[in-house]
Structure formats: structure tokens, C-alpha cells
Design a protein around this motif. Structure first.
Motif, PDB file in Angstrom:
ATOM      1  N   UNK A  53       0.809  -1.201   0.127  1.00 56.00           N
ATOM      2  CA  UNK A  53       0.100  -0.150  -0.072  1.00 56.00           C
ATOM      3  C   UNK A  53       0.941   1.325  -0.140  1.00 56.00           C
ATOM      4  N   UNK A  54       2.025   1.208   0.889  1.00 52.99           N
ATOM      5  CA  UNK A  54       2.867   2.329   0.766  1.00 52.99           C
ATOM      6  C   UNK A  54       3.429   2.699  -0.692  1.00 52.99           C
ATOM      7  N   UNK A  55       3.893   1.675  -1.202  1.00 56.37           N
ATOM      8  CA  UNK A  55       4.509   1.654  -2.632  1.00 56.37           C
ATOM      9  C   UNK A  55       3.608   2.101  -3.684  1.00 56.37           C
ATOM     10  N   UNK A  56       2.429   1.514  -3.607  1.00 54.41           N
ATOM     11  CA  UNK A  56       1.396   1.846  -4.505  1.00 54.41           C
ATOM     12  C   UNK A  56       0.779   3.286  -4.758  1.00 54.41           C
ATOM     13  N   UNK A  57       0.753   3.802  -3.475  1.00 53.77           N
ATOM     14  CA  UNK A  57       0.321   5.232  -3.500  1.00 53.77           C
ATOM     15  C   UNK A  57       1.197   6.359  -3.218  1.00 53.77           C
ATOM     16  N   UNK A  58       2.553   5.917  -2.897  1.00 53.53           N
ATOM     17  CA  UNK A  58       3.626   6.762  -3.039  1.00 53.53           C
ATOM     18  C   UNK A  58       3.996   7.098  -4.383  1.00 53.53           C
ATOM     19  N   UNK A  59       3.943   6.089  -5.103  1.00 58.61           N
ATOM     20  CA  UNK A  59       4.499   6.202  -6.795  1.00 58.61           C
ATOM     21  C   UNK A  59       3.928   7.427  -7.147  1.00 58.61           C
ATOM     22  N   UNK A  60       2.661   7.618  -7.384  1.00 65.46           N
ATOM     23  CA  UNK A  60       2.027   8.854  -8.208  1.00 65.46           C
ATOM     24  C   UNK A  60       2.212  10.151  -7.478  1.00 65.46           C
ATOM     25  N   UNK A  61       2.179   9.828  -6.190  1.00 63.06           N
ATOM     26  CA  UNK A  61       2.493  11.235  -5.088  1.00 63.06           C
ATOM     27  C   UNK A  61       3.691  11.922  -5.298  1.00 63.06           C
ATOM     28  N   UNK A  62       4.723  10.873  -5.404  1.00 62.34           N
ATOM     29  CA  UNK A  62       6.200  11.523  -5.633  1.00 62.34           C
ATOM     30  C   UNK A  62       6.316  12.670  -6.652  1.00 62.34           C
ATOM     31  N   UNK A  63       5.485  12.440  -7.845  1.00 61.70           N
ATOM     32  CA  UNK A  63       5.671  13.388  -8.886  1.00 61.70           C
ATOM     33  C   UNK A  63       4.644  14.549  -8.787  1.00 61.70           C
ATOM     34  N   UNK A 104      10.313  18.205  -0.644  1.00 62.11           N
ATOM     35  CA  UNK A 104      11.370  17.942  -1.602  1.00 62.11           C
ATOM     36  C   UNK A 104      10.734  18.359  -2.963  1.00 62.11           C
ATOM     37  N   UNK A 105      11.488  18.670  -3.856  1.00 61.42           N
ATOM     38  CA  UNK A 105      11.018  18.950  -5.162  1.00 61.42           C
ATOM     39  C   UNK A 105      10.087  17.812  -5.850  1.00 61.42           C
ATOM     40  N   UNK A 106       9.127  17.705  -6.480  1.00 61.22           N
ATOM     41  CA  UNK A 106       8.473  16.589  -6.936  1.00 61.22           C
ATOM     42  C   UNK A 106       9.114  15.933  -8.233  1.00 61.22           C
ATOM     43  N   UNK A 107       9.200  14.691  -7.901  1.00 68.50           N
ATOM     44  CA  UNK A 107       9.809  14.001  -9.302  1.00 68.50           C
ATOM     45  C   UNK A 107       9.093  12.794  -9.536  1.00 68.50           C
ATOM     46  N   UNK A 108       8.699  12.524 -10.799  1.00 67.58           N
ATOM     47  CA  UNK A 108       7.817  11.530 -11.221  1.00 67.58           C
ATOM     48  C   UNK A 108       8.540  10.396 -11.275  1.00 67.58           C
ATOM     49  N   UNK A 109       7.767   9.054 -10.618  1.00 68.04           N
ATOM     50  CA  UNK A 109       8.184   7.765 -10.828  1.00 68.04           C
ATOM     51  C   UNK A 109       7.436   7.154 -12.268  1.00 68.04           C
ATOM     52  N   UNK A 110       8.399   6.576 -13.066  1.00 63.23           N
ATOM     53  CA  UNK A 110       7.783   6.329 -14.344  1.00 63.23           C
ATOM     54  C   UNK A 110       6.944   4.947 -14.397  1.00 63.23           C
ATOM     55  N   UNK A 111       7.241   4.059 -13.666  1.00 62.93           N
ATOM     56  CA  UNK A 111       6.501   2.762 -13.760  1.00 62.93           C
ATOM     57  C   UNK A 111       6.816   2.131 -12.290  1.00 62.93           C
ATOM     58  N   UNK A 112       5.715   0.983 -12.188  1.00 65.73           N
ATOM     59  CA  UNK A 112       5.783   0.049 -10.804  1.00 65.73           C
ATOM     60  C   UNK A 112       5.658  -1.173 -11.244  1.00 65.73           C
ATOM     61  N   UNK A 113       6.239  -2.056 -10.704  1.00 63.94           N
ATOM     62  CA  UNK A 113       6.120  -3.689 -10.950  1.00 63.94           C
ATOM     63  C   UNK A 113       6.051  -4.049  -9.343  1.00 63.94           C
ATOM     64  N   UNK A 114       5.536  -5.537  -9.405  1.00 61.26           N
ATOM     65  CA  UNK A 114       5.210  -6.033  -8.094  1.00 61.26           C
ATOM     66  C   UNK A 114       5.932  -7.365  -8.293  1.00 61.26           C
ATOM     67  N   UNK A 115       6.634  -7.738  -6.993  1.00 63.19           N
ATOM     68  CA  UNK A 115       7.416  -8.943  -6.884  1.00 63.19           C
ATOM     69  C   UNK A 115       6.689  -9.850  -5.840  1.00 63.19           C
ATOM     70  N   UNK A 116       6.981 -11.131  -6.048  1.00 65.54           N
ATOM     71  CA  UNK A 116       6.536 -12.009  -4.816  1.00 65.54           C
ATOM     72  C   UNK A 116       7.800 -12.522  -4.076  1.00 65.54           C
TER      73      UNK A 116
END
Length: 282
Positions: free
Chosen positions: A159-169, A177-189
Motif C-alpha cells: 500500500x505504501x509503494x502503490x500510493x507513494x508512486x504517483x504522489x512523488x511526482x 522536496x521537489x516533486x519527481x515522477x516515478x515512471x512505472x511500478x512492478x510487483x514482486x513476490x
């Protein structure tokens, strides 16, 4: 050392662009959200290795403190400090410098209560710290842990990763800190199957819940195993997990690791609804 990637949907092989669309050598920084300190290397070691071999920076964000990571009562005193030392040793041996390992230090089996910005007026949750670090470190890609039937701390960290990703940019809280966009996310098991609903929605064989397979040679797997062995405190706890790694072995001596590309902020598609209304003559 060699790591390649197989696109399950399109039945093709390629490089890091398969798991991280639009990958650009020389301009990438990955952050692996790790619920517990050893989860990142156990579940995402091949992608980490491929990224470092391609010249990318790899950062590891550890959510929990390891306080429950002891196998005998005698090991309990000092276990948090011991796990921290082992973590730095593990990732440094794997090629991740100490300054690229971040510790949130939330209590084991309790990370779920720290999801968010403010927990109450006197305590902060994860959000300000993680978004600030993503921005300052100019993270371009995120690897998030599997949320499905693994561990409550894995769910929380997903949940942290999923919602942090778009919010960072996003242009908010710009004093952090200056916003910087995350380009993509992938999930690992780390050890559990991924959510079968993801495969159903995508119209795939429900047995193939991931959509990217990393294929690594034996040297890469040995490097991961060497890193995991840097956790002597975990020898008893992860013994079964280590035995399960044999199931990754292909007939030609290579090993596999499965990922799922994940859109943390999918846009709503009005097209099908507009098409339906048009055909109905409304």
C-alpha cells in the motif's frame, strides 16, 4: 552474469524494458520496497542485479525493524541492531551501497498502522518520509511487494509503494522536496502466489498471475544466495524458503523470478460506455 526478461502476454524476450516500460540506460534509479530486510533480495534479486548491471542505481527501503526475527529467546536482546547490521552487509555484498539502504523501522507485524501521513496529531506515518526520499533520490521505478496472502507487513508495504508512486511526482507538499515522477511500478513476490483476480481481469490463464518472468543464469542465483546467507540470524526462519528456491530452476540450469507490471493510478476509460450508448441510440 546474465538476466533476461520474458513477456508472458506477448511471448517475447527482452531486457529491462519488458518489466519497466520505456527503460533508459544511464537514467534510472530503482527503489525496492522491502517489508522486512531480506524480502527485497529474496523476491526481487534478479531485477536488482539486471538494473545494476545496466548502470542503474538500486535503493532498498526496509519497512519493518526485525524485532520479531529471532528463533531462540537468547537471540531477542539486540536483534534489531543485529538485523540492521546484517542488512547493510547483505546489500553491500550484492552491490547496493549502504547509503542506498533506508530503514523506516516500523515494528514487525505492525506496519499496517503506519500507512498514511498522520496517525494522530502527535505521530507521523510513512508518507512524508517515503515521498521525500523518492523525490530527493529521484527514483524512476518502484518494485512493490506482493500484497496477496503473504504477510500483513507485505500488504502494508505494498500500500505504501502503490500510493507513494504517483504522489512523488504530484505538485503537493513541495517543501518536503521537489516533486519527481516515478515512471512505472512492478510487483514482486517473496514466496506467495500473486492475486488471481489480476489474471482474470487481464483475461489470462489464471495459473499465470505474473506477466513478466526474469530468467537468470546460475551466477546471478549464487549471488542472491550469498546475500541471503549474510543473515545468519534468519537461518532457521528462512530455511524452508531457501529450499523452495530450487523450484525456480529451469532444465537448462537457469533460474526464474516472476513479476507483475502494475499501474498505481490507472485512468478511467470512458470509451466502452460511450460506445455502448452510441449503439443503443440513447
Amino acid at each position: 552474469m546474465s538476466v533476461g526478461f520474458f513477456d508472458v502476454n506477448n511471448r517475447r524476450t527482452g531486457g529491462l524494458e519488458v518489466v519497466f516500460p520505456g527503460w533508459t540506460d544511464g537514467d534510472e534509479r530503482i527503489c525496492v520496497y522491502s517489508p522486512h530486510d531480506d524480502d527485497a533480495i529474496i523476491g526481487a534479486g534478479y531485477a536488482m542485479r539486471a538494473a545494476m548491471d545496466a548502470g542503474a542505481e538500486v535503493h532498498v527501503l526496509v519497512a519493518c525493524d526485525g524485532a520479531c526475527g529471532y528463533s531462540t529467546p537468547e537471540e531477542k536482546p539486540g536483534i534489531v541492531e543485529r538485523r540492521r547490521r546484517e542488512t547493510v552487509d547483505c546489500y553491500r555484498a550484492f552491490g547496493v551501497p549502504e547509503e542506498n539502504v533506508m530503514f523506516l523501522s516500523f515494528p514487525d507485524f505492525s506496519a499496517i498502522q503506519y500507512v498514511g501521513r498522520l496517525l494522530d496529531p502527535s505521530r507521523e506515518g510513512h508518507f512524508r518520509t517515503t515521498v521525500t526520499e523518492l523525490r530527493k533520490r529521484r527514483i524512476t521505478r518502484i518494485l512493490a511487494p506482493n500484497h496477496y496472502h503473504e504477510h500483513i507487513d507485505h500488504l502494508a508495504t505494498f500500500l505504501m509503494a502503490a500510493y507513494d508512486a504517483p504522489q512523488a511526482g504530484d505538485e503537493h507538499s513541495v517543501d518536503w522536496a521537489k516533486p519527481y515522477p516515478v515512471r512505472s511500478v512492478a510487483q514482486y513476490s517473496v514466496w506467495a502466489e500473486m492475486d488471481p483476480e489480476d489474471a482474470l481481469v487481464a483475461g489470462r490463464d489464471v495459473r499465470l498471475r505474473g506477466d513478466v518472468v526474469a530468467i537468470a543464469d546460475g551466477e546471478v542465483e549464487r549471488g542472491v544466495m550469498e546475500g541471503i546467507r549474510r543473515y545468519p540470524s534468519q537461518a532457521a526462519i528462512i530455511a524452508d524458503l531457501m529450499e523452495q528456491r530450487k523450484a525456480r530452476l529451469l532444465s537448462d540450469g537457469r533460474f526464474i523470478e516472476v513479476y507483475r507490471r502494475f499501474d498505481p493510478r490507472p485512468k478511467f476509460d470512458f470509451g466502452p460506455y460511450k460506445e455502448l450508448i452510441g449503439k443503443s441510440g440513447c
